[in-house]
Design a protein around this motif. Structure first.
Motif, PDB file in Angstrom:
ATOM      1  N   ARG A  12       0.812  -1.183   0.048  1.00 38.17           N
ATOM      2  CA  ARG A  12       0.185   0.098   0.006  1.00 38.17           C
ATOM      3  C   ARG A  12       0.884   1.434  -0.061  1.00 38.17           C
ATOM      4  N   THR A  13       1.857   1.530   0.771  1.00 35.03           N
ATOM      5  CA  THR A  13       2.721   2.462   0.875  1.00 35.03           C
ATOM      6  C   THR A  13       3.618   2.595  -0.434  1.00 35.03           C
ATOM      7  N   MET A  14       3.938   1.655  -1.270  1.00 32.62           N
ATOM      8  CA  MET A  14       4.550   1.600  -2.527  1.00 32.62           C
ATOM      9  C   MET A  14       3.679   2.377  -3.472  1.00 32.62           C
ATOM     10  N   TYR A  15       2.269   1.897  -3.507  1.00 36.46           N
ATOM     11  CA  TYR A  15       1.181   2.653  -4.326  1.00 36.46           C
ATOM     12  C   TYR A  15       1.302   4.209  -3.882  1.00 36.46           C
ATOM     13  N   ALA A  16       1.215   4.621  -2.775  1.00 31.45           N
ATOM     14  CA  ALA A  16       1.259   5.901  -2.385  1.00 31.45           C
ATOM     15  C   ALA A  16       2.426   6.707  -2.903  1.00 31.45           C
ATOM     16  N   TYR A  17       3.588   6.069  -2.880  1.00 34.22           N
ATOM     17  CA  TYR A  17       4.775   6.672  -3.047  1.00 34.22           C
ATOM     18  C   TYR A  17       4.683   6.845  -4.853  1.00 34.22           C
ATOM     19  N   ASP A  18       4.347   5.700  -5.284  1.00 37.13           N
ATOM     20  CA  ASP A  18       4.244   5.617  -7.101  1.00 37.13           C
ATOM     21  C   ASP A  18       3.312   6.920  -7.297  1.00 37.13           C
ATOM     22  N   CYS A  19       1.865   7.125  -6.749  1.00 31.55           N
ATOM     23  CA  CYS A  19       1.057   8.010  -7.010  1.00 31.55           C
ATOM     24  C   CYS A  19       1.741   9.563  -7.091  1.00 31.55           C
ATOM     25  N   ASN A  20       2.520   9.668  -5.703  1.00 34.55           N
ATOM     26  CA  ASN A  20       3.165  11.134  -5.570  1.00 34.55           C
ATOM     27  C   ASN A  20       4.100  11.122  -6.761  1.00 34.55           C
ATOM     28  N   ALA A  21       4.999  10.235  -6.889  1.00 31.97           N
ATOM     29  CA  ALA A  21       6.219  10.617  -7.864  1.00 31.97           C
ATOM     30  C   ALA A  21       5.809  10.679  -9.155  1.00 31.97           C
ATOM     31  N   HIS A  22       4.729  10.064  -9.582  1.00 37.45           N
ATOM     32  CA  HIS A  22       4.500   9.995 -11.048  1.00 37.45           C
ATOM     33  C   HIS A  22       3.211  10.813 -11.571  1.00 37.45           C
ATOM     34  N   GLY A  23       2.610  11.343 -10.421  1.00 39.80           N
ATOM     35  CA  GLY A  23       1.088  12.200 -10.671  1.00 39.80           C
ATOM     36  C   GLY A  23       0.069  11.365 -10.924  1.00 39.80           C
ATOM     37  N   TYR A  24       0.207  10.069 -10.393  1.00 42.11           N
ATOM     38  CA  TYR A  24      -1.075   9.197 -10.655  1.00 42.11           C
ATOM     39  C   TYR A  24      -2.240   9.719  -9.520  1.00 42.11           C
ATOM     40  N   SER A  25      -3.511   9.507 -10.255  1.00 46.50           N
ATOM     41  CA  SER A  25      -4.369   9.680  -8.934  1.00 46.50           C
ATOM     42  C   SER A  25      -5.394   8.227  -8.604  1.00 46.50           C
ATOM     43  N   LYS A  26      -4.948   7.091  -9.404  1.00 49.69           N
ATOM     44  CA  LYS A  26      -5.523   6.014  -9.308  1.00 49.69           C
ATOM     45  C   LYS A  26      -4.586   4.839  -9.866  1.00 49.69           C
ATOM     46  N   LEU A  27      -4.506   3.672  -9.072  1.00 52.29           N
ATOM     47  CA  LEU A  27      -3.801   2.553  -9.619  1.00 52.29           C
ATOM     48  C   LEU A  27      -4.648   1.237  -9.782  1.00 52.29           C
ATOM     49  N   PHE A  28      -4.869   0.601 -10.824  1.00 53.13           N
ATOM     50  CA  PHE A  28      -5.355  -0.661 -10.857  1.00 53.13           C
ATOM     51  C   PHE A  28      -4.344  -1.783 -11.126  1.00 53.13           C
ATOM     52  N   GLU A  29      -4.155  -2.815 -10.273  1.00 54.64           N
ATOM     53  CA  GLU A  29      -2.976  -3.670 -10.601  1.00 54.64           C
ATOM     54  C   GLU A  29      -3.389  -5.111  -9.980  1.00 54.64           C
ATOM     55  N   GLY A  30      -2.941  -6.133 -10.763  1.00 54.12           N
ATOM     56  CA  GLY A  30      -2.822  -7.261 -10.465  1.00 54.12           C
ATOM     57  C   GLY A  30      -1.528  -7.987 -10.731  1.00 54.12           C
ATOM     58  N   GLU A  31      -1.373  -9.297 -10.745  1.00 50.74           N
ATOM     59  CA  GLU A  31      -0.084  -9.749 -11.122  1.00 50.74           C
ATOM     60  C   GLU A  31       0.355  -9.579 -12.659  1.00 50.74           C
TER      61      GLU A  31
END
Length: 244
Positions: free
Chosen positions: A213-232
């Motif tokens: 979860r914290t990795m997603y928060a970091y990625d959103c901040n670093a890349h300007g994402y508002s949402k991420l949808f992810e699976g394997e």
């Protein structure tokens, strides 16, 4: 990380993460296409959904719930931090909600613009124009119906209709929770009658989930994402304007 967690649980893991701290991202009508891609790529019957959102549109939430019920009937929802408002409605799709000390759900009472529906429905006679009152009634009925159907066919299927109705009434009005932002932690959720799996914050699985979860928060901040949808096998990002 997803593959590692899946090896621990024996279940597929999908993620719907919104950057609730830096953007106005919410559940909207475009989200269903991403959920469909994630669910079509699953390999196992059991599906875990890691969920972080402040909520959004009820119509869009209803579509997501329909997809989850059809394509992931053995569903658990994992709430590392917050699944509020219609995020809580999505959590009600699950057979079980996985929570820890950092987790919170919230009331599901709808608003009409900035005004809580509960206030409109309980305003003094004549204070609200008839058209607005009808709109408020339909908004309330939609939320109540959706939550009731999800609980009766899901995690509260063994309960009486009266027990389910009591839970929905508490969640969908201001009578029990007086603020839309009220915190429903794991203990409170269990006391309502929801099926909650409480993991210690030091539990090995929970620490993996929290790190993800914290990795997603970091990625959103670093890349300007508002949402991420992810699976394997599937990963999609959405950008949006930051909070003013």
């Amino acid at each position: 990380m997803i593959k590692d967690i899946q090896e621990s649980t024996g279940r597929d893991l999908i993620v719907y993460f919104t950057d609730i701290d830096r953007t106005e991202a919410q559940i909207d009508p475009g989200d269903d296409q991403f959920f469909l891609e994630l669910l079509n790529a699953r390999k196992k019957e059991g599906v875990d959904l890691l969920l972080e959102t402040h909520g959004g549109f009820t119509d869009a939430t209803e579509k997501i719930c329909a997809l989850l019920r059809q394509l992931a009937p053995d569903l658990r929802v994992i709430v590392p931090r917050r699944a509020k408002s219609n995020g809580t409605v999505i959590a009600l799709c699950a057979k079980q909600i996985v929570m820890s000390a950092s987790s919170e759900l919230g009331p599901i009472d709808p608003n009409l613009g900035p005004t809580p529906i509960h206030f409109l429905l309980n305003a003094p006679a004549g204070a609200i124009d008839p058209l607005t009152l009808q709109i408020a009634q339909t908004f309330q009925a939609q939320t109540t119906k959706l939550a009731t159907v999800l609980l009766k066919s899901g995690m509260m299927s063994g309960k009486t209709p009266e027990e389910v109705d009591a839970v929905v009434k508490k969640l969908a009005s201001r009578d029990h929770y007086h603020s839309h932002g009220s915190v429903i932690d794991a203990s409170e959720a269990a006391s309502l009658g929801l099926n909650v799996l409480l993991l210690d914050s030091k539990d090995e699985l929970w620490q993996k989930l929290w790190l993800l979860r914290t990795m997603y928060a970091y990625d959103c901040n670093a890349h300007g994402y508002s949402k991420l949808f992810e699976g394997e096998l599937v990963s999609s990002a959405v950008t949006a304007k930051p909070k003013p």
